[in-house]
Scaffold this motif. Structure first.
Motif, PDB file in Angstrom:
ATOM      1  N   CYS B 102       0.833  -1.204   0.000  1.00  0.00           N
ATOM      2  CA  CYS B 102       0.000   0.000   0.000  1.00  0.00           C
ATOM      3  C   CYS B 102       0.870   1.258   0.000  1.00  0.00           C
ATOM      4  O   CYS B 102       0.590   2.222  -0.731  1.00  0.00           O
ATOM      5  CB  CYS B 102      -0.909  -0.043   1.224  1.00  0.00           C
ATOM      6  SG  CYS B 102      -2.117   1.268   1.243  1.00  0.00           S
ATOM      7  N   LEU B 103       1.944   1.220   0.786  1.00  0.00           N
ATOM      8  CA  LEU B 103       2.852   2.376   0.846  1.00  0.00           C
ATOM      9  C   LEU B 103       3.556   2.576  -0.501  1.00  0.00           C
ATOM     10  O   LEU B 103       3.681   3.709  -0.981  1.00  0.00           O
ATOM     11  CB  LEU B 103       3.869   2.170   1.978  1.00  0.00           C
ATOM     12  CG  LEU B 103       4.866   3.291   2.242  1.00  0.00           C
ATOM     13  CD1 LEU B 103       4.178   4.643   2.445  1.00  0.00           C
ATOM     14  CD2 LEU B 103       5.737   2.953   3.474  1.00  0.00           C
ATOM     15  N   GLY B 202      -7.600  -0.444  -4.301  1.00  0.00           N
ATOM     16  CA  GLY B 202      -7.766  -1.349  -5.445  1.00  0.00           C
ATOM     17  C   GLY B 202      -6.592  -2.312  -5.564  1.00  0.00           C
ATOM     18  O   GLY B 202      -6.778  -3.506  -5.818  1.00  0.00           O
ATOM     19  N   CYS B 203      -5.380  -1.799  -5.363  1.00  0.00           N
ATOM     20  CA  CYS B 203      -4.185  -2.665  -5.418  1.00  0.00           C
ATOM     21  C   CYS B 203      -4.261  -3.768  -4.370  1.00  0.00           C
ATOM     22  O   CYS B 203      -3.908  -4.925  -4.633  1.00  0.00           O
ATOM     23  CB  CYS B 203      -2.926  -1.829  -5.209  1.00  0.00           C
ATOM     24  SG  CYS B 203      -2.542  -0.765  -6.619  1.00  0.00           S
ATOM     25  N   LEU B 204      -4.708  -3.392  -3.180  1.00  0.00           N
ATOM     26  CA  LEU B 204      -4.808  -4.390  -2.109  1.00  0.00           C
ATOM     27  C   LEU B 204      -5.869  -5.440  -2.442  1.00  0.00           C
ATOM     28  O   LEU B 204      -5.649  -6.639  -2.232  1.00  0.00           O
ATOM     29  CB  LEU B 204      -5.135  -3.693  -0.780  1.00  0.00           C
ATOM     30  CG  LEU B 204      -4.009  -2.789  -0.255  1.00  0.00           C
ATOM     31  CD1 LEU B 204      -4.504  -1.915   0.886  1.00  0.00           C
ATOM     32  CD2 LEU B 204      -2.812  -3.619   0.196  1.00  0.00           C
ATOM     33  N   ARG B 205      -7.004  -5.005  -2.983  1.00  0.00           N
ATOM     34  CA  ARG B 205      -8.046  -5.974  -3.351  1.00  0.00           C
ATOM     35  C   ARG B 205      -7.580  -6.872  -4.505  1.00  0.00           C
ATOM     36  O   ARG B 205      -7.922  -8.056  -4.546  1.00  0.00           O
ATOM     37  CB  ARG B 205      -9.344  -5.246  -3.722  1.00  0.00           C
ATOM     38  CG  ARG B 205      -9.974  -4.520  -2.521  1.00  0.00           C
ATOM     39  CD  ARG B 205     -11.447  -4.210  -2.722  1.00  0.00           C
ATOM     40  NE  ARG B 205     -11.716  -3.348  -3.873  1.00  0.00           N
ATOM     41  CZ  ARG B 205     -11.578  -2.021  -3.899  1.00  0.00           C
ATOM     42  NH1 ARG B 205     -11.141  -1.380  -2.818  1.00  0.00           N
ATOM     43  NH2 ARG B 205     -11.866  -1.329  -4.983  1.00  0.00           N
ATOM     44  N   LEU B 206      -6.790  -6.317  -5.412  1.00  0.00           N
ATOM     45  CA  LEU B 206      -6.237  -7.150  -6.501  1.00  0.00           C
ATOM     46  C   LEU B 206      -5.444  -8.327  -5.937  1.00  0.00           C
ATOM     47  O   LEU B 206      -5.349  -9.378  -6.559  1.00  0.00           O
ATOM     48  CB  LEU B 206      -5.317  -6.316  -7.402  1.00  0.00           C
ATOM     49  CG  LEU B 206      -5.973  -5.521  -8.516  1.00  0.00           C
ATOM     50  CD1 LEU B 206      -4.949  -4.639  -9.224  1.00  0.00           C
ATOM     51  CD2 LEU B 206      -6.640  -6.449  -9.531  1.00  0.00           C
ATOM     52  N   CYS B 207      -4.864  -8.126  -4.754  1.00  0.00           N
ATOM     53  CA  CYS B 207      -4.069  -9.189  -4.114  1.00  0.00           C
ATOM     54  C   CYS B 207      -4.892  -9.984  -3.103  1.00  0.00           C
ATOM     55  O   CYS B 207      -4.339 -10.734  -2.299  1.00  0.00           O
ATOM     56  CB  CYS B 207      -2.839  -8.590  -3.444  1.00  0.00           C
ATOM     57  SG  CYS B 207      -1.773  -7.736  -4.600  1.00  0.00           S
ATOM     58  N   GLY B 208      -6.206  -9.777  -3.115  1.00  0.00           N
ATOM     59  CA  GLY B 208      -7.086 -10.613  -2.299  1.00  0.00           C
ATOM     60  C   GLY B 208      -7.494 -10.033  -0.951  1.00  0.00           C
ATOM     61  O   GLY B 208      -8.204 -10.709  -0.197  1.00  0.00           O
ATOM     62  N   CYS B 209      -7.055  -8.826  -0.601  1.00  0.00           N
ATOM     63  CA  CYS B 209      -7.475  -8.230   0.677  1.00  0.00           C
ATOM     64  C   CYS B 209      -8.969  -7.915   0.635  1.00  0.00           C
ATOM     65  O   CYS B 209      -9.489  -7.510  -0.400  1.00  0.00           O
ATOM     66  CB  CYS B 209      -6.732  -6.917   0.948  1.00  0.00           C
ATOM     67  SG  CYS B 209      -4.976  -7.115   1.238  1.00  0.00           S
ATOM     68  N   ASP B 210      -9.646  -8.061   1.765  1.00  0.00           N
ATOM     69  CA  ASP B 210     -11.024  -7.587   1.849  1.00  0.00           C
ATOM     70  C   ASP B 210     -11.011  -6.115   2.285  1.00  0.00           C
ATOM     71  O   ASP B 210      -9.949  -5.547   2.560  1.00  0.00           O
ATOM     72  CB  ASP B 210     -11.887  -8.469   2.761  1.00  0.00           C
ATOM     73  CG  ASP B 210     -11.427  -8.456   4.216  1.00  0.00           C
ATOM     74  OD1 ASP B 210     -10.644  -7.549   4.600  1.00  0.00           O
ATOM     75  OD2 ASP B 210     -11.829  -9.345   4.971  1.00  0.00           O
ATOM     76  N   GLN B 211     -12.194  -5.513   2.353  1.00  0.00           N
ATOM     77  CA  GLN B 211     -12.293  -4.080   2.631  1.00  0.00           C
ATOM     78  C   GLN B 211     -11.674  -3.730   4.001  1.00  0.00           C
ATOM     79  O   GLN B 211     -10.966  -2.728   4.125  1.00  0.00           O
ATOM     80  CB  GLN B 211     -13.776  -3.671   2.592  1.00  0.00           C
ATOM     81  CG  GLN B 211     -14.070  -2.231   2.954  1.00  0.00           C
ATOM     82  CD  GLN B 211     -13.822  -1.274   1.780  1.00  0.00           C
ATOM     83  OE1 GLN B 211     -13.572  -1.699   0.651  1.00  0.00           O
ATOM     84  NE2 GLN B 211     -13.886   0.018   2.056  1.00  0.00           N
ATOM     85  N   ALA B 212     -11.914  -4.586   5.009  1.00  0.00           N
ATOM     86  CA  ALA B 212     -11.423  -4.287   6.355  1.00  0.00           C
ATOM     87  C   ALA B 212      -9.894  -4.262   6.385  1.00  0.00           C
ATOM     88  O   ALA B 212      -9.279  -3.324   6.912  1.00  0.00           O
ATOM     89  CB  ALA B 212     -11.961  -5.322   7.349  1.00  0.00           C
ATOM     90  N   GLU B 213      -9.291  -5.282   5.781  1.00  0.00           N
ATOM     91  CA  GLU B 213      -7.824  -5.347   5.772  1.00  0.00           C
ATOM     92  C   GLU B 213      -7.247  -4.179   4.969  1.00  0.00           C
ATOM     93  O   GLU B 213      -6.239  -3.575   5.356  1.00  0.00           O
ATOM     94  CB  GLU B 213      -7.361  -6.682   5.173  1.00  0.00           C
ATOM     95  CG  GLU B 213      -5.855  -6.890   5.312  1.00  0.00           C
ATOM     96  CD  GLU B 213      -5.346  -8.205   4.709  1.00  0.00           C
ATOM     97  OE1 GLU B 213      -4.185  -8.543   4.947  1.00  0.00           O
ATOM     98  OE2 GLU B 213      -6.119  -8.878   3.978  1.00  0.00           O
ATOM     99  N   ALA B 214      -7.913  -3.847   3.840  1.00  0.00           N
ATOM    100  CA  ALA B 214      -7.444  -2.739   3.001  1.00  0.00           C
ATOM    101  C   ALA B 214      -7.507  -1.421   3.776  1.00  0.00           C
ATOM    102  O   ALA B 214      -6.558  -0.629   3.747  1.00  0.00           O
ATOM    103  CB  ALA B 214      -8.273  -2.658   1.722  1.00  0.00           C
ATOM    104  N   GLN B 216      -7.399  -0.887   6.974  1.00  0.00           N
ATOM    105  CA  GLN B 216      -6.373  -0.856   8.013  1.00  0.00           C
ATOM    106  C   GLN B 216      -4.981  -0.574   7.403  1.00  0.00           C
ATOM    107  O   GLN B 216      -4.231   0.261   7.915  1.00  0.00           O
ATOM    108  CB  GLN B 216      -6.362  -2.204   8.736  1.00  0.00           C
ATOM    109  CG  GLN B 216      -5.752  -2.139  10.117  1.00  0.00           C
ATOM    110  CD  GLN B 216      -6.001  -3.419  10.886  1.00  0.00           C
ATOM    111  OE1 GLN B 216      -5.777  -4.513  10.365  1.00  0.00           O
ATOM    112  NE2 GLN B 216      -6.457  -3.288  12.130  1.00  0.00           N
ATOM    113  N   ALA B 217      -4.693  -1.246   6.289  1.00  0.00           N
ATOM    114  CA  ALA B 217      -3.389  -1.054   5.640  1.00  0.00           C
ATOM    115  C   ALA B 217      -3.250   0.380   5.128  1.00  0.00           C
ATOM    116  O   ALA B 217      -2.169   0.980   5.218  1.00  0.00           O
ATOM    117  CB  ALA B 217      -3.231  -2.052   4.490  1.00  0.00           C
ATOM    118  N   ILE B 218      -4.333   0.944   4.586  1.00  0.00           N
ATOM    119  CA  ILE B 218      -4.280   2.316   4.073  1.00  0.00           C
ATOM    120  C   ILE B 218      -3.987   3.296   5.217  1.00  0.00           C
ATOM    121  O   ILE B 218      -3.170   4.211   5.068  1.00  0.00           O
ATOM    122  CB  ILE B 218      -5.597   2.681   3.338  1.00  0.00           C
ATOM    123  CG1 ILE B 218      -5.690   1.899   2.015  1.00  0.00           C
ATOM    124  CG2 ILE B 218      -5.678   4.182   3.070  1.00  0.00           C
ATOM    125  CD1 ILE B 218      -7.076   1.910   1.381  1.00  0.00           C
ATOM    126  N   GLY B 219      -4.615   3.074   6.370  1.00  0.00           N
ATOM    127  CA  GLY B 219      -4.356   3.931   7.536  1.00  0.00           C
ATOM    128  C   GLY B 219      -2.893   3.894   7.948  1.00  0.00           C
ATOM    129  O   GLY B 219      -2.247   4.938   8.125  1.00  0.00           O
TER     130      GLY B 219
END
Lengths: 243, 243
Positions: B102-103, B202-214, B216-219
């Protein structure tokens, strides 16, 4: 017929044609090749006519000018998919929205993979974008409507998975992913069914699908796409899922 | 100093400069503007020199030619991100691979959003691609290394989520999604932090993350990005998650 007759006035073909297609199709083919190799601004209608083996005046019989040729070429990257949107939506029940989105992506990938000379690379050409004429505007309009179709299907699927991206943003992200086909081709790759499946799967994951749901949707959408290729009459609609 | 002195031989500046930057930076700025508005082939080094207000000979003091200017411009779309890859990987523990990816996406989006005149549109220009010189090859190499960084981080995250896309394909899909910034800008949008968050998500979801994990990672990644902006010395590494 002597070879001299080929340069006789009133018989515009100067050199033997390059094979298939109507003169109009040949003009488009030659223009696509020249625009994508030399650039749009650097290509003249005279060069296009020479490449086809017709007189410049004959080219103007088919197209009002270079802008109209460009518009016709850009349309080939969007129209074939756009014309399928209603059929795709009609074919797949609303409960199977992931299959509809996947089928749209697969049809679009197929369109972009087949378009001669990868003319999608012309989308962002400075000399194309700055040609803000009506022809280019009509392409932008068609492209925007296709983006809306992605946004509509994508947002329904995303909502089901708790993905909160605004529909227009999601639509742009989905078409951006599919237009990766243009990048792949520009980088010298042949786009095959493995690429198509990966990109379509990416679109589903962008909307929150997990791998299992994506795999199932790809299977269903691929079957429907094969039926669409055989002609609309042969298509069996996707069954409504048992709830 | 009289205004005449400005055209005196040995004092190459013909007209007052356009403000900030060294002569080299001004050449790059003018070239970016001309290449992205008129096209690469259609722009001459004389025009670039005139736009800056220096003699053509002075331009050649800074650059060997138009190709080298283009290479320097293309490098600005990739180098700033590429230079951060090691730091990003060092900053985030391997267990938080979603934060690292994400970073990387956020840093890359920031690079592409800032680059003057959106020179990323030049990537696929026919007249640029056909200029297969060493300068362009060095850009392709840098771009390919950045794609590898996406592939590496993305594949680790995807494996954790059961997503089976081959790493090189996933890398291409991730950088394609981030380069949506170029498309957004080409379509006349200002890219803001909302866009950045959506694309990174979107990048995180492309790798299979769900909304909650995405989310948290964005934060976490946004906080780290703010620290990176303040300078490396102020950065607190991301804590290793408690298992």
């Amino acid at each position: 017929m002597s070879s001299l007759s080929k340069v006789r006035p009133g018989r515009p073909r100067l050199i033997p044609d390059h094979g298939a297609g109507t003169p109009r199709e040949q003009v488009l083919e030659a223009a696509a090749r020249l625009f994508t190799s030399k650039g749009f601004a650097a290509t003249s209608t005279r060069e296009i006519a020479e490449a086809v083996g017709i007189r410049q005046a004959s080219l103007y019989y088919h197209f009002a000018g270079k802008d109209e040729i460009l518009a016709a070429l850009l349309a080939t990257t969007v129209r074939p998919t756009q014309m399928m949107v209603e059929e795709i939506v009609a074919l797949v029940p609303p409960e199977r929205i992931e299959t509809a989105l996947c089928l749209l992506a697969l049809v679009d990938i197929d369109t972009l993979a087949r378009v001669p000379h990868n003319v999608g690379v012309l989308y962002q050409l400075p000399d194309v974008v700055s040609a803000t004429n009506l022809d280019y505007a009509s392409f932008r309009q068609a492209h925007s409507e296709l983006t809306d179709a992605y946004a509509d299907l994508g947002a329904q699927l995303a909502t089901r998975h708790g993905v909160t991206a605004p529909p227009p943003t999601l639509g742009s992200m989905l078409i951006q992913q599919v237009e990766g086909v243009i990048t792949l081709r520009a980088d010298g790759n042949d786009v095959d069914s493995d690429h198509a499946i990966e990109i379509a799967g990416g679109c589903l994951r962008l909307c929150g699908c997990d791998q299992a749901e994506a795999t199932q949707a790809i299977g269903r959408a691929t079957a429907l796409q094969n039926q669409l290729r055989l002609g609309a009459s042969a298509v069996t609609p996707c069954p409504t899922p048992v709830r």
